[in-house]
Design a protein around this motif. Structure first.
Motif, PDB file in Angstrom:
ATOM      1  N   ILE A   9      32.893  29.345  38.054  1.00  9.96           N
ATOM      2  CA  ILE A   9      34.235  29.298  38.214  1.00  9.96           C
ATOM      3  C   ILE A   9      34.891  29.075  36.994  1.00  9.96           C
ATOM      4  O   ILE A   9      34.835  28.964  35.645  1.00  9.96           O
ATOM      5  CB  ILE A   9      34.197  27.158  38.324  1.00  9.96           C
ATOM      6  CG1 ILE A   9      33.278  27.003  40.018  1.00  9.96           C
ATOM      7  CG2 ILE A   9      35.380  26.578  38.434  1.00  9.96           C
ATOM      8  CD1 ILE A   9      33.905  27.308  40.339  1.00  9.96           C
ATOM      9  N   ARG A  10      36.069  29.650  37.381  1.00  8.16           N
ATOM     10  CA  ARG A  10      37.403  29.855  36.422  1.00  8.16           C
ATOM     11  C   ARG A  10      38.323  29.242  37.112  1.00  8.16           C
ATOM     12  O   ARG A  10      38.535  28.283  38.176  1.00  8.16           O
ATOM     13  CB  ARG A  10      37.585  31.187  36.289  1.00  8.16           C
ATOM     14  CG  ARG A  10      36.223  32.356  35.584  1.00  8.16           C
ATOM     15  CD  ARG A  10      36.505  32.228  34.023  1.00  8.16           C
ATOM     16  NE  ARG A  10      37.897  31.761  33.554  1.00  8.16           N
ATOM     17  CZ  ARG A  10      38.240  32.476  32.468  1.00  8.16           C
ATOM     18  NH1 ARG A  10      37.540  33.392  32.274  1.00  8.16           N
ATOM     19  NH2 ARG A  10      39.434  32.650  31.967  1.00  8.16           N
ATOM     20  N   ARG A  11      39.415  28.973  36.154  1.00  6.11           N
ATOM     21  CA  ARG A  11      40.949  27.833  36.309  1.00  6.11           C
ATOM     22  C   ARG A  11      41.596  29.034  37.411  1.00  6.11           C
ATOM     23  O   ARG A  11      41.964  28.139  38.602  1.00  6.11           O
ATOM     24  CB  ARG A  11      41.631  27.861  35.659  1.00  6.11           C
ATOM     25  CG  ARG A  11      43.096  27.310  35.453  1.00  6.11           C
ATOM     26  CD  ARG A  11      42.869  25.585  36.111  1.00  6.11           C
ATOM     27  NE  ARG A  11      43.894  24.931  35.573  1.00  6.11           N
ATOM     28  CZ  ARG A  11      44.507  24.270  36.799  1.00  6.11           C
ATOM     29  NH1 ARG A  11      43.595  23.576  37.670  1.00  6.11           N
ATOM     30  NH2 ARG A  11      45.567  23.846  36.923  1.00  6.11           N
ATOM     31  N   THR A  12      41.906  30.730  37.853  1.00  2.00           N
ATOM     32  CA  THR A  12      42.371  30.592  38.694  1.00  2.00           C
ATOM     33  C   THR A  12      41.460  32.320  39.186  1.00  2.00           C
ATOM     34  O   THR A  12      40.783  32.619  38.699  1.00  2.00           O
ATOM     35  CB  THR A  12      43.586  31.299  38.146  1.00  2.00           C
ATOM     36  OG1 THR A  12      43.434  31.719  36.247  1.00  2.00           O
ATOM     37  CG2 THR A  12      44.009  30.012  37.711  1.00  2.00           C
ATOM     38  N   TYR A  13      42.092  33.001  40.452  1.00  2.65           N
ATOM     39  CA  TYR A  13      41.587  33.617  40.809  1.00  2.65           C
ATOM     40  C   TYR A  13      41.359  35.524  40.021  1.00  2.65           C
ATOM     41  O   TYR A  13      41.002  36.256  39.346  1.00  2.65           O
ATOM     42  CB  TYR A  13      42.091  34.618  41.663  1.00  2.65           C
ATOM     43  CG  TYR A  13      41.457  35.847  42.018  1.00  2.65           C
ATOM     44  CD1 TYR A  13      40.199  35.318  43.237  1.00  2.65           C
ATOM     45  CD2 TYR A  13      42.212  37.232  42.374  1.00  2.65           C
ATOM     46  CE1 TYR A  13      39.430  36.951  43.510  1.00  2.65           C
ATOM     47  CE2 TYR A  13      41.855  37.816  42.374  1.00  2.65           C
ATOM     48  CZ  TYR A  13      40.513  38.203  44.017  1.00  2.65           C
ATOM     49  OH  TYR A  13      40.101  39.556  43.405  1.00  2.65           O
ATOM     50  N   ARG A  14      43.002  35.655  39.306  1.00  6.66           N
ATOM     51  CA  ARG A  14      43.229  35.510  37.800  1.00  6.66           C
ATOM     52  C   ARG A  14      42.768  36.168  37.061  1.00  6.66           C
ATOM     53  O   ARG A  14      42.171  37.105  36.101  1.00  6.66           O
ATOM     54  CB  ARG A  14      44.482  35.509  37.774  1.00  6.66           C
ATOM     55  CG  ARG A  14      45.346  36.690  36.779  1.00  6.66           C
ATOM     56  CD  ARG A  14      46.438  36.961  36.353  1.00  6.66           C
ATOM     57  NE  ARG A  14      47.331  37.424  35.413  1.00  6.66           N
ATOM     58  CZ  ARG A  14      48.262  37.522  34.289  1.00  6.66           C
ATOM     59  NH1 ARG A  14      48.701  36.292  34.457  1.00  6.66           N
ATOM     60  NH2 ARG A  14      48.197  38.390  33.565  1.00  6.66           N
ATOM     61  N   ASP A  15      42.031  34.682  36.914  1.00  2.00           N
ATOM     62  CA  ASP A  15      40.641  34.542  35.407  1.00  2.00           C
ATOM     63  C   ASP A  15      39.914  34.916  35.719  1.00  2.00           C
ATOM     64  O   ASP A  15      38.818  36.319  35.154  1.00  2.00           O
ATOM     65  CB  ASP A  15      40.911  33.182  35.146  1.00  2.00           C
ATOM     66  CG  ASP A  15      42.185  32.951  33.830  1.00  2.00           C
ATOM     67  OD1 ASP A  15      42.656  33.314  33.539  1.00  2.00           O
ATOM     68  OD2 ASP A  15      42.569  31.196  33.937  1.00  2.00           O
ATOM     69  N   LEU A  16      39.479  34.939  37.115  1.00  2.00           N
ATOM     70  CA  LEU A  16      37.969  35.295  37.432  1.00  2.00           C
ATOM     71  C   LEU A  16      38.291  36.753  37.054  1.00  2.00           C
ATOM     72  O   LEU A  16      37.339  37.569  37.110  1.00  2.00           O
ATOM     73  CB  LEU A  16      37.908  34.555  38.690  1.00  2.00           C
ATOM     74  CG  LEU A  16      36.352  35.343  39.474  1.00  2.00           C
ATOM     75  CD1 LEU A  16      36.026  33.873  38.982  1.00  2.00           C
ATOM     76  CD2 LEU A  16      36.835  34.530  41.363  1.00  2.00           C
ATOM     77  N   LYS A  17      38.998  37.342  38.195  1.00  2.38           N
ATOM     78  CA  LYS A  17      38.898  38.714  38.384  1.00  2.38           C
ATOM     79  C   LYS A  17      39.293  40.071  37.056  1.00  2.38           C
ATOM     80  O   LYS A  17      39.678  40.737  37.216  1.00  2.38           O
ATOM     81  CB  LYS A  17      40.340  39.178  39.921  1.00  2.38           C
ATOM     82  CG  LYS A  17      39.477  40.285  40.360  1.00  2.38           C
ATOM     83  CD  LYS A  17      38.054  41.075  40.593  1.00  2.38           C
ATOM     84  CE  LYS A  17      38.480  42.454  40.886  1.00  2.38           C
ATOM     85  NZ  LYS A  17      36.713  43.250  40.584  1.00  2.38           N
ATOM     86  N   GLY A  18      39.792  38.654  36.058  1.00  2.86           N
ATOM     87  CA  GLY A  18      40.392  39.802  35.084  1.00  2.86           C
ATOM     88  C   GLY A  18      40.514  40.673  33.839  1.00  2.86           C
ATOM     89  O   GLY A  18      38.573  40.402  34.157  1.00  2.86           O
ATOM     90  N   ALA A  19      40.269  41.600  33.596  1.00  2.00           N
ATOM     91  CA  ALA A  19      39.502  42.337  32.470  1.00  2.00           C
ATOM     92  C   ALA A  19      38.496  41.519  31.501  1.00  2.00           C
ATOM     93  O   ALA A  19      39.003  41.160  31.554  1.00  2.00           O
ATOM     94  CB  ALA A  19      40.486  43.605  31.627  1.00  2.00           C
ATOM     95  N   ASN A  20      37.330  42.529  31.543  1.00  2.93           N
ATOM     96  CA  ASN A  20      36.388  41.611  31.066  1.00  2.93           C
ATOM     97  C   ASN A  20      36.106  40.154  30.975  1.00  2.93           C
ATOM     98  O   ASN A  20      35.139  39.668  30.831  1.00  2.93           O
ATOM     99  CB  ASN A  20      36.552  41.815  29.876  1.00  2.93           C
ATOM    100  CG  ASN A  20      36.981  42.965  28.732  1.00  2.93           C
ATOM    101  OD1 ASN A  20      36.096  44.447  28.809  1.00  2.93           O
ATOM    102  ND2 ASN A  20      37.712  42.805  27.746  1.00  2.93           N
TER     103      ASN A  20
END
Length: 90
Positions: A9-20
């Protein structure tokens, strides 16, 4: 052979899919096995499925309603990456 199901789990989809991000790294680490058809990666569900039937899902908790996405699912392992970013009530 028993199957295990994991969730990261991450906080946001952006954090989940971001670079690295862990999702991108995992896709890179398993790319040869995905290409060979040994591991299946579902880009829509963000789920890796292994030959044993075990799965590794990636998800996010942007708000309280996101909790319902995981209702009724059975996970043996849940990892919260950057747990300090989640509201305390989660």
């Amino acid at each position: 052979m028993s199957t295990n199901h994991g969730l990261i789990i991450r906080r946001t989809y952006r954090d989940l899919k971001g670079a690295n991000s862990l999702l991108d790294r995992c896709e890179h680490w398993l790319s040869r096995h995905i290409k060979d058809g040994v591991v299946h990666y579902d880009r829509i569900d963000k789920r890796f499925t292994f030959p044993s039937g075990s799965t590794l899902d990636f998800g996010y908790l942007s708000n309280d309603s996101d909790l319902m996405k995981y209702q009724g699912r059975e996970y043996q392992t849940i990892i919260i990456d950057e747990a300090s970013q989640l509201p305390e009530k989660h």
